[in-house]
Motif scaffolding. Structure first.
Motif: not given
Length: 294
Positions: A101-113, A236-250
């Motif tokens: 969660v730290a690497e795949l979701w929290l890091a992008p989620a904290m952007a702008g804070f 197999l990955v959780p979509e929301r957790i890996a969302g930044d990788d999916i949205r960026s095309g990685r």
């Protein structure tokens, strides 16, 4: 009459570590002293809190019932002591989070804070002891360990099959892949449910069952995602957790079928610090981040 504080500390440490010896090491006393304090608490409550079998101890029903309340009480006492010692709330907010969660979701989620360096992020597995470890906010999968704390759902995720953009699927798609092309994730014995290819195929009403011994096997979602990004297979990955990788095309989703996860990702914190301004600011920011990608 209140139970003795030392007895409650001894019980909490023993229940959390599962050992009088480990509890003694943590508290700086002998295992015999821990056992004596626990017996004092048992006498005070008129309940057996542990089943003692040689060097092994197991919580009784009574012990399991009171453990979260005692852990919460010690957390509240520690928070009060901090405020009295410093004359104000602690300057830093300690956020404890699961590794993936730290690497795949929290890091992008904290952007702008903007925290002015007042947020400390610790990456660790469950369970954490809020009072002992100085944790203010926990972000985790499910809230089983923290029944007596404030819990707020961030989101419920779903499992998706992903691969690198350049990974070539056979004509029959994922079902036609050789067993060696599947990346398997094992979260370890603490989790009853986890991303599993057999469950994904069964939910898809397919008879395909990849051999877990033939493909790569890892212990963290973040590692599975990294291997998939490197083109080493389908994960197999959780979509929301890996969302930044999916949205960026990685990573790209290679099949539309998804497998709902059985628990929510949650934020947890002690009720004693619920009004702390920095905690409220961080939880509000994460709440908004969860909504943005819903």
């Amino acid at each position: 009459m209140l139970p003795p504080l030392n007895a409650m500390r001894a019980f909490e440490a023993a229940a959390r570590t599962g050992s009088f010896v480990q509890a003694g090491v943590e508290l700086g006393v002998t295992s015999a002293a821990v056992s004596q304090q626990v017996r004092a608490l048992e006498q005070h409550l008129g309940k057996h809190l542990f089943l003692r079998q040689g060097n092994r101890i197991t919580l009784t029903d009574a012990g399991r019932a009171i453990y979260p309340r005692i852990e919460q009480a010690l957390t509240d006492l520690a928070s009060v002591a901090d405020e009295l010692a410093e004359g104000r709330n602690r300057a830093r907010l300690v956020v404890s989070v699961l590794p993936s969660v730290a690497e795949l979701w929290l890091a992008p989620a904290m952007a702008g804070f903007s925290s002015d360096g007042k947020v400390e992020i610790r990456v660790e597995d469950d369970p954490v002891a809020f009072a002992r470890d100085g944790v203010d906010l926990r972000i985790t999968y499910g809230a089983d360990y923290y029944a007596d704390h404030v819990t707020e759902v961030l989101f419920r995720d779903r499992i998706m099959a992903v691969a690198a953009p350049g990974f070539v699927l056979p004509k029959g798609g994922v079902e036609a892949l050789p067993d060696s092309a599947f990346i398997h994730t094992d979260w370890g014995p603490a989790f009853a449910t986890q991303p599993a290819w057999n469950a994904w195929f069964a939910d898809r009403l397919s008879d395909r069952r990849p051999d877990p011994g033939a493909g790569l096997k890892v212990g963290m979602i973040a590692v599975a995602a990294a291997l998939a990004r490197a083109g080493l297979g389908v994960a197999l990955v959780p979509e929301r957790i890996a969302g930044d990788d999916i949205r960026s095309g990685r990573l790209r989703v290679v099949e539309p079928h998804s497998l709902p996860m059985s628990r929510d990702y949650v934020m947890v914190w002690p009720s004693a610090i619920a009004r702390r301004p920095l905690l409220r600011a961080v939880t509000a920011h994460l709440r908004e981040a969860a909504v943005r990608v819903s």
